[in-house]
Design a protein around this motif. Sequence first.
Motif, PDB file in Angstrom:
ATOM      1  N   ASN A 151       0.798  -1.224   0.000  1.00 26.97           N
ATOM      2  CA  ASN A 151       0.000   0.000   0.000  1.00 26.97           C
ATOM      3  C   ASN A 151       0.835   1.279   0.000  1.00 26.97           C
ATOM      4  O   ASN A 151       0.367   2.309  -0.483  1.00 26.97           O
ATOM      5  N   TYR A 152       2.050   1.248   0.565  1.00 26.78           N
ATOM      6  CA  TYR A 152       2.866   2.477   0.544  1.00 26.78           C
ATOM      7  C   TYR A 152       3.801   2.541  -0.666  1.00 26.78           C
ATOM      8  O   TYR A 152       4.564   3.502  -0.816  1.00 26.78           O
ATOM      9  N   THR A 153       3.736   1.572  -1.554  1.00 23.88           N
ATOM     10  CA  THR A 153       4.636   1.555  -2.707  1.00 23.88           C
ATOM     11  C   THR A 153       4.466   2.798  -3.582  1.00 23.88           C
ATOM     12  O   THR A 153       5.446   3.323  -4.124  1.00 23.88           O
ATOM     13  N   ALA A 154       3.258   3.316  -3.721  1.00 29.48           N
ATOM     14  CA  ALA A 154       3.050   4.514  -4.541  1.00 29.48           C
ATOM     15  C   ALA A 154       3.868   5.696  -4.035  1.00 29.48           C
ATOM     16  O   ALA A 154       4.303   6.541  -4.824  1.00 29.48           O
ATOM     17  N   ILE A 155       4.098   5.755  -2.734  1.00 28.62           N
ATOM     18  CA  ILE A 155       4.853   6.867  -2.147  1.00 28.62           C
ATOM     19  C   ILE A 155       6.355   6.692  -2.348  1.00 28.62           C
ATOM     20  O   ILE A 155       7.068   7.650  -2.645  1.00 28.62           O
ATOM     21  N   ILE A 156       6.839   5.477  -2.213  1.00 25.73           N
ATOM     22  CA  ILE A 156       8.281   5.259  -2.310  1.00 25.73           C
ATOM     23  C   ILE A 156       8.735   4.953  -3.739  1.00 25.73           C
ATOM     24  O   ILE A 156       9.926   4.965  -4.027  1.00 25.73           O
ATOM     25  N   ASN A 157       7.769   4.708  -4.623  1.00 27.68           N
ATOM     26  CA  ASN A 157       8.041   4.516  -6.059  1.00 27.68           C
ATOM     27  C   ASN A 157       6.998   5.328  -6.816  1.00 27.68           C
ATOM     28  O   ASN A 157       6.045   4.785  -7.364  1.00 27.68           O
ATOM     29  N   PRO A 158       7.175   6.651  -6.889  1.00 29.03           N
ATOM     30  CA  PRO A 158       6.064   7.538  -7.255  1.00 29.03           C
ATOM     31  C   PRO A 158       5.939   7.917  -8.722  1.00 29.03           C
ATOM     32  O   PRO A 158       5.126   8.782  -9.043  1.00 29.03           O
ATOM     33  N   THR A 159       6.711   7.298  -9.614  1.00 30.88           N
ATOM     34  CA  THR A 159       6.609   7.662 -11.026  1.00 30.88           C
ATOM     35  C   THR A 159       6.264   6.453 -11.886  1.00 30.88           C
ATOM     36  O   THR A 159       6.462   5.304 -11.474  1.00 30.88           O
ATOM     37  N   VAL A 160       5.784   6.711 -13.077  1.00 29.08           N
ATOM     38  CA  VAL A 160       5.536   5.639 -14.046  1.00 29.08           C
ATOM     39  C   VAL A 160       6.812   4.830 -14.256  1.00 29.08           C
ATOM     40  O   VAL A 160       6.801   3.591 -14.304  1.00 29.08           O
ATOM     41  N   ASN A 161       7.932   5.529 -14.351  1.00 24.86           N
ATOM     42  CA  ASN A 161       9.212   4.885 -14.628  1.00 24.86           C
ATOM     43  C   ASN A 161       9.700   4.015 -13.470  1.00 24.86           C
ATOM     44  O   ASN A 161      10.455   3.059 -13.684  1.00 24.86           O
ATOM     45  N   SER A 162       9.242   4.313 -12.254  1.00 27.65           N
ATOM     46  CA  SER A 162       9.673   3.537 -11.081  1.00 27.65           C
ATOM     47  C   SER A 162       9.441   2.043 -11.266  1.00 27.65           C
ATOM     48  O   SER A 162      10.226   1.212 -10.796  1.00 27.65           O
ATOM     49  N   TYR A 163       8.366   1.689 -11.957  1.00 32.18           N
ATOM     50  CA  TYR A 163       7.967   0.282 -12.069  1.00 32.18           C
ATOM     51  C   TYR A 163       8.707  -0.437 -13.187  1.00 32.18           C
ATOM     52  O   TYR A 163       8.613  -1.660 -13.299  1.00 32.18           O
ATOM     53  N   LYS A 164       9.465   0.302 -13.996  1.00 37.87           N
ATOM     54  CA  LYS A 164      10.362  -0.323 -14.964  1.00 37.87           C
ATOM     55  C   LYS A 164      11.596  -0.871 -14.248  1.00 37.87           C
ATOM     56  O   LYS A 164      12.289  -1.744 -14.765  1.00 37.87           O
ATOM     57  N   ARG A 165      11.883  -0.348 -13.052  1.00 39.31           N
ATOM     58  CA  ARG A 165      12.993  -0.853 -12.230  1.00 39.31           C
ATOM     59  C   ARG A 165      12.588  -2.086 -11.442  1.00 39.31           C
ATOM     60  O   ARG A 165      13.404  -3.000 -11.248  1.00 39.31           O
ATOM     61  N   LEU A 166      11.346  -2.147 -10.980  1.00 39.93           N
ATOM     62  CA  LEU A 166      10.890  -3.229 -10.106  1.00 39.93           C
ATOM     63  C   LEU A 166      10.481  -4.449 -10.923  1.00 39.93           C
ATOM     64  O   LEU A 166       9.321  -4.861 -10.936  1.00 39.93           O
ATOM     65  N   VAL A 167      11.459  -5.016 -11.616  1.00 38.51           N
ATOM     66  CA  VAL A 167      11.253  -6.215 -12.431  1.00 38.51           C
ATOM     67  C   VAL A 167      12.367  -7.215 -12.124  1.00 38.51           C
ATOM     68  O   VAL A 167      13.458  -6.819 -11.704  1.00 38.51           O
ATOM     69  N   PRO A 168      12.127  -8.509 -12.314  1.00 42.96           N
ATOM     70  CA  PRO A 168      13.166  -9.506 -12.026  1.00 42.96           C
ATOM     71  C   PRO A 168      14.386  -9.336 -12.940  1.00 42.96           C
ATOM     72  O   PRO A 168      14.272  -8.880 -14.079  1.00 42.96           O
ATOM     73  N   GLY A 169      15.552  -9.697 -12.393  1.00 44.98           N
ATOM     74  CA  GLY A 169      16.753  -9.763 -13.208  1.00 44.98           C
ATOM     75  C   GLY A 169      17.729  -8.624 -13.042  1.00 44.98           C
ATOM     76  O   GLY A 169      18.830  -8.653 -13.596  1.00 44.98           O
ATOM     77  N   PHE A 170      17.364  -7.591 -12.263  1.00 48.59           N
ATOM     78  CA  PHE A 170      18.247  -6.430 -12.148  1.00 48.59           C
ATOM     79  C   PHE A 170      18.498  -6.034 -10.695  1.00 48.59           C
ATOM     80  O   PHE A 170      18.738  -4.881 -10.385  1.00 48.59           O
ATOM     81  N   GLU A 171      18.405  -6.980  -9.776  1.00 56.26           N
ATOM     82  CA  GLU A 171      18.730  -6.800  -8.356  1.00 56.26           C
ATOM     83  C   GLU A 171      17.684  -6.015  -7.563  1.00 56.26           C
ATOM     84  O   GLU A 171      17.748  -5.963  -6.354  1.00 56.26           O
ATOM     85  N   ALA A 172      16.743  -5.374  -8.239  1.00 55.91           N
ATOM     86  CA  ALA A 172      15.707  -4.644  -7.504  1.00 55.91           C
ATOM     87  C   ALA A 172      14.679  -5.628  -6.954  1.00 55.91           C
ATOM     88  O   ALA A 172      14.386  -6.648  -7.577  1.00 55.91           O
ATOM     89  N   PRO A 173      14.114  -5.351  -5.781  1.00 56.22           N
ATOM     90  CA  PRO A 173      13.114  -6.267  -5.207  1.00 56.22           C
ATOM     91  C   PRO A 173      11.812  -6.237  -5.988  1.00 56.22           C
ATOM     92  O   PRO A 173      11.414  -5.201  -6.522  1.00 56.22           O
ATOM     93  N   VAL A 174      11.168  -7.376  -6.070  1.00 51.84           N
ATOM     94  CA  VAL A 174       9.902  -7.504  -6.788  1.00 51.84           C
ATOM     95  C   VAL A 174       8.838  -8.120  -5.882  1.00 51.84           C
ATOM     96  O   VAL A 174       7.642  -7.935  -6.091  1.00 51.84           O
ATOM     97  N   TYR A 175       9.279  -8.846  -4.845  1.00 51.74           N
ATOM     98  CA  TYR A 175       8.374  -9.635  -4.012  1.00 51.74           C
ATOM     99  C   TYR A 175       8.424  -9.176  -2.559  1.00 51.74           C
ATOM    100  O   TYR A 175       9.479  -8.774  -2.056  1.00 51.74           O
ATOM    101  N   ILE A 176       7.297  -9.260  -1.867  1.00 49.85           N
ATOM    102  CA  ILE A 176       7.201  -8.840  -0.471  1.00 49.85           C
ATOM    103  C   ILE A 176       7.619 -10.000   0.426  1.00 49.85           C
ATOM    104  O   ILE A 176       6.849 -10.945   0.649  1.00 49.85           O
ATOM    105  N   ALA A 177       8.851  -9.930   0.889  1.00 51.56           N
ATOM    106  CA  ALA A 177       9.424 -10.948   1.769  1.00 51.56           C
ATOM    107  C   ALA A 177      10.617 -10.305   2.467  1.00 51.56           C
ATOM    108  O   ALA A 177      11.036  -9.200   2.120  1.00 51.56           O
ATOM    109  N   TRP A 178      11.179 -11.012   3.463  1.00 50.80           N
ATOM    110  CA  TRP A 178      12.365 -10.491   4.135  1.00 50.80           C
ATOM    111  C   TRP A 178      13.340 -11.611   4.423  1.00 50.80           C
ATOM    112  O   TRP A 178      12.978 -12.787   4.386  1.00 50.80           O
ATOM    113  N   ALA A 179      14.585 -11.231   4.690  1.00 47.68           N
ATOM    114  CA  ALA A 179      15.620 -12.235   4.949  1.00 47.68           C
ATOM    115  C   ALA A 179      16.813 -11.564   5.617  1.00 47.68           C
ATOM    116  O   ALA A 179      16.873 -10.330   5.760  1.00 47.68           O
TER     117      ALA A 179
END
Length: 288
Positions: free
Chosen positions: A128-156
């Motif tokens: 629910n807070y993703t819109a605030i911390i990733n606030p642009t259309v382009n932000s979601y081009k980063r949040l895809v698999p394969g480039f080290e950015a997180p895509v899934y809600i989990a912790w470790a």
Amino acid sequence: MAPTDLADNTRREIVNVLTEMGFEVEASHHEVAVGQHEIDFKYAEVLKACDNIQIFKLVVKTIARKHGLYATFMAKPKYGIAGSGMHCNMSLFNENGNAFFDANDPRGMQLSQDAYYFLGGLMKHAYNYTAIINPTVNSYKRLVPGFEAPVYIAWAGSNRSPLVRVPASRGMGTRLELRSVDPTANPYLALAVLLEAGLDGIINKIEAPAPVETNIYGMSAEERKAAGIIDLPSTLHNAVKALSEDEVVKAALGDHIYTNFVEAKRIEWASYASFVSQWEIENYLHLY
């Protein structure tokens, strides 16, 4: 070996200027992508940290321009290479020091119960807070698999594929690292909602799910579902819809900022959705 980083002199001057301004720079290096760099400075109280982020951006852009370069904090400026994140490392302190540290943690992570609750709040409200911390259309081009950015809600702990990581430092350095934030975020809004989400976890004793220490990128959709792992929003449109459903995050923003933020982002999405991109021309013009 001699360095092949051609922006080394520019980055060194940025570090020197930041140091003269009172920043305690802890690391400076080239990052994974071509032309991508990282400078880390010491933590501060949350409002001061937000000020530091804004000052940092101004210094970086000014010194880059002096060297005939352009520095961008766009989340995904180039297709096919890693985007730029702004990982947020968070701790709470009290009169005894770092309240996230507990050497006697029965789970073996050396985290306090408050740290686990804070983590539970971060996890519960993440979608629910993703819109605030990733606030642009382009932000979601980063949040895809394969480039080290997180895509899934989990912790470790040591695993770098989930949304939240617990870095190895303990004692005063005990912290939670949220890896999805990108530098287009307004830091004052971003850290406000993250703090509110974490404190909601403490106040309401929200338990964090079990850690995921395997590489999530290598898991199938069925395996992720069985482990209770859900995806982050895939577009700004979906993220803004999710924001409207979370009263805790909305309260952190206040009515005025929430209302105007949502209106601005709906206009931004409508503009993007109606734009015909070069990708569409190349893939559809001659096919149909």
